[in-house]
Scaffold this motif. Structure first.
Motif, PDB file in Angstrom:
ATOM      1  N   ARG A   1      63.977  18.655  15.083  1.00  0.00           N
ATOM      2  CA  ARG A   1      62.896  18.029  14.323  1.00  0.00           C
ATOM      3  C   ARG A   1      62.553  16.641  14.851  1.00  0.00           C
ATOM      4  O   ARG A   1      61.393  16.247  14.846  1.00  0.00           O
ATOM      5  CB  ARG A   1      63.250  17.972  12.839  1.00  0.00           C
ATOM      6  CG  ARG A   1      63.270  19.366  12.230  1.00  0.00           C
ATOM      7  CD  ARG A   1      63.486  19.319  10.760  1.00  0.00           C
ATOM      8  NE  ARG A   1      63.589  20.663  10.218  1.00  0.00           N
ATOM      9  CZ  ARG A   1      63.737  20.915   8.929  1.00  0.00           C
ATOM     10  NH1 ARG A   1      63.766  19.929   8.061  1.00  0.00           N
ATOM     11  NH2 ARG A   1      63.828  22.159   8.514  1.00  0.00           N
ATOM     12  N   MET A   2      63.557  15.919  15.330  1.00  0.00           N
ATOM     13  CA  MET A   2      63.279  14.608  15.921  1.00  0.00           C
ATOM     14  C   MET A   2      62.456  14.768  17.200  1.00  0.00           C
ATOM     15  O   MET A   2      61.543  13.984  17.461  1.00  0.00           O
ATOM     16  CB  MET A   2      64.583  13.853  16.214  1.00  0.00           C
ATOM     17  CG  MET A   2      65.276  13.353  14.950  1.00  0.00           C
ATOM     18  SD  MET A   2      66.872  12.584  15.265  1.00  0.00           S
ATOM     19  CE  MET A   2      66.340  10.951  15.758  1.00  0.00           C
ATOM     20  N   PHE A   3      62.760  15.792  17.998  1.00  0.00           N
ATOM     21  CA  PHE A   3      62.036  16.019  19.245  1.00  0.00           C
ATOM     22  C   PHE A   3      60.637  16.568  19.028  1.00  0.00           C
ATOM     23  O   PHE A   3      59.758  16.377  19.857  1.00  0.00           O
ATOM     24  CB  PHE A   3      62.800  16.979  20.150  1.00  0.00           C
ATOM     25  CG  PHE A   3      63.986  16.366  20.827  1.00  0.00           C
ATOM     26  CD1 PHE A   3      64.050  15.013  21.107  1.00  0.00           C
ATOM     27  CD2 PHE A   3      65.067  17.152  21.196  1.00  0.00           C
ATOM     28  CE1 PHE A   3      65.141  14.450  21.736  1.00  0.00           C
ATOM     29  CE2 PHE A   3      66.162  16.596  21.824  1.00  0.00           C
ATOM     30  CZ  PHE A   3      66.205  15.246  22.102  1.00  0.00           C
ATOM     31  N   THR A   4      60.438  17.275  17.934  1.00  0.00           N
ATOM     32  CA  THR A   4      59.144  17.928  17.717  1.00  0.00           C
ATOM     33  C   THR A   4      58.222  17.142  16.792  1.00  0.00           C
ATOM     34  O   THR A   4      57.142  17.620  16.462  1.00  0.00           O
ATOM     35  CB  THR A   4      59.341  19.350  17.150  1.00  0.00           C
ATOM     36  OG1 THR A   4      60.076  19.277  15.931  1.00  0.00           O
ATOM     37  CG2 THR A   4      60.058  20.242  18.142  1.00  0.00           C
ATOM     38  N   THR A   5      58.643  15.959  16.376  1.00  0.00           N
ATOM     39  CA  THR A   5      57.820  15.112  15.506  1.00  0.00           C
ATOM     40  C   THR A   5      57.414  13.864  16.275  1.00  0.00           C
ATOM     41  O   THR A   5      58.234  13.238  16.939  1.00  0.00           O
ATOM     42  CB  THR A   5      58.623  14.705  14.249  1.00  0.00           C
ATOM     43  OG1 THR A   5      59.166  15.871  13.645  1.00  0.00           O
ATOM     44  CG2 THR A   5      57.744  13.986  13.258  1.00  0.00           C
ATOM     45  N   ARG A   6      56.141  13.536  16.189  1.00  0.00           N
ATOM     46  CA  ARG A   6      55.664  12.311  16.848  1.00  0.00           C
ATOM     47  C   ARG A   6      56.236  11.094  16.133  1.00  0.00           C
ATOM     48  O   ARG A   6      56.353  11.073  14.908  1.00  0.00           O
ATOM     49  CB  ARG A   6      54.135  12.280  16.823  1.00  0.00           C
ATOM     50  CG  ARG A   6      53.498  13.325  17.731  1.00  0.00           C
ATOM     51  CD  ARG A   6      51.977  13.157  17.790  1.00  0.00           C
ATOM     52  NE  ARG A   6      51.324  13.274  16.491  1.00  0.00           N
ATOM     53  CZ  ARG A   6      50.984  14.431  15.923  1.00  0.00           C
ATOM     54  NH1 ARG A   6      51.235  15.559  16.538  1.00  0.00           N
ATOM     55  NH2 ARG A   6      50.389  14.457  14.750  1.00  0.00           N
ATOM     56  N   PRO A   7      56.573  10.043  16.895  1.00  0.00           N
ATOM     57  CA  PRO A   7      57.172   8.847  16.282  1.00  0.00           C
ATOM     58  C   PRO A   7      56.277   8.181  15.238  1.00  0.00           C
ATOM     59  O   PRO A   7      56.784   7.564  14.304  1.00  0.00           O
ATOM     60  CB  PRO A   7      57.395   7.910  17.476  1.00  0.00           C
ATOM     61  CG  PRO A   7      57.375   8.782  18.678  1.00  0.00           C
ATOM     62  CD  PRO A   7      56.508   9.960  18.342  1.00  0.00           C
ATOM     63  N   ASP A   8      54.961   8.316  15.380  1.00  0.00           N
ATOM     64  CA  ASP A   8      54.065   7.684  14.410  1.00  0.00           C
ATOM     65  C   ASP A   8      53.879   8.508  13.142  1.00  0.00           C
ATOM     66  O   ASP A   8      53.214   8.081  12.207  1.00  0.00           O
ATOM     67  CB  ASP A   8      52.706   7.385  15.066  1.00  0.00           C
ATOM     68  CG  ASP A   8      52.022   8.644  15.587  1.00  0.00           C
ATOM     69  OD1 ASP A   8      52.698   9.682  15.743  1.00  0.00           O
ATOM     70  OD2 ASP A   8      50.802   8.581  15.837  1.00  0.00           O
ATOM     71  N   ASP A   9      54.481   9.701  13.097  1.00  0.00           N
ATOM     72  CA  ASP A   9      54.412  10.558  11.915  1.00  0.00           C
ATOM     73  C   ASP A   9      55.271   9.934  10.813  1.00  0.00           C
ATOM     74  O   ASP A   9      56.434   9.603  11.040  1.00  0.00           O
ATOM     75  CB  ASP A   9      54.940  11.954  12.274  1.00  0.00           C
ATOM     76  CG  ASP A   9      54.784  12.963  11.153  1.00  0.00           C
ATOM     77  OD1 ASP A   9      54.745  12.572   9.975  1.00  0.00           O
ATOM     78  OD2 ASP A   9      54.709  14.161  11.472  1.00  0.00           O
TER      79      ASP A   9
END
Length: 182
Positions: free
Chosen positions: A11-19
């Motif tokens: 989930r950390m890899f598949t979520t954009r940091p600005d999300d």
């Protein structure tokens, strides 16, 4: 036992940091999943993860094969030198063990790592697009493959019929020839 770590990692890899739902770190991920999805959320994808345990099996298989090769080679050297091979000699060097263990891990990772990438991408597709994401382009692909598939099976069935009917006619001729005698 480690599946929750993998769930947070994916989930950390598949979520954009600005999300705004992005996890700040591992502990934030654990607590967010626990709070929102409970225990089931932490163990999501466990059945697929079990496929991933093949990494260890492949590593040990490769290691044991390399070790067998090393011992066969050592025994051959002893035989060539005319020396007796004893249980005291039944050990390879630490360097050999280190090289074999490293090579076996590289082999196992190279064999199974694509599975981890595919798993992550499947999860990302599911999250972002749902079930429809897995069928994108299906119509175009069907138009491409159906004509060839239909021709293949029509030819197959006609050849199978031809071979069966030829065999039946041949068997009848043999039976008639056998009934008529010499």
């Amino acid at each position: 036992m480690t599946n929750p770590i993998w769930v947070v990692k994916v989930r950390m890899f598949t979520t954009r940091p600005d999300d705004p739902t992005a996890y700040r770190n591992l502990w934030h991920g654990f607590s967010s999943i626990w709070r929102n999805e409970g225990l089931a959320g932490l163990y999501r994808g466990t059945s697929l993860a079990l496929v991933g345990v093949s990494n260890g099996a492949i590593q040990f298989m490769a290691y044991e094969e390399m070790k067998r090769w090393g011992f066969d080679r050592k025994k051959g050297q002893f035989a060539k030198a005319g020396k007796e091979y004893t249980t005291a000699d039944d050990k390879l060097s630490n360097t050999a063990y280190t090289m074999m263990s490293g090579a076996s891990k590289i082999f196992a990772l190279a064999s199974t790592y694509p599975y981890q990438v595919v798993r992550s991408r499947i999860q990302k597709t599911w999250i972002e697009e749902g079930i429809r994401g897995f069928y994108r382009g299906l119509g175009t692909n069907l138009v491409r493959v159906l004509p060839g598939t239909c021709v293949t099976f029509v030819v197959y069935e006609n050849l199978a019929w031809l071979l069966r009917s030829t065999a039946v006619r041949r068997d009848r001729r043999r039976e008639l020839a056998a009934d008529e005698g010499p």
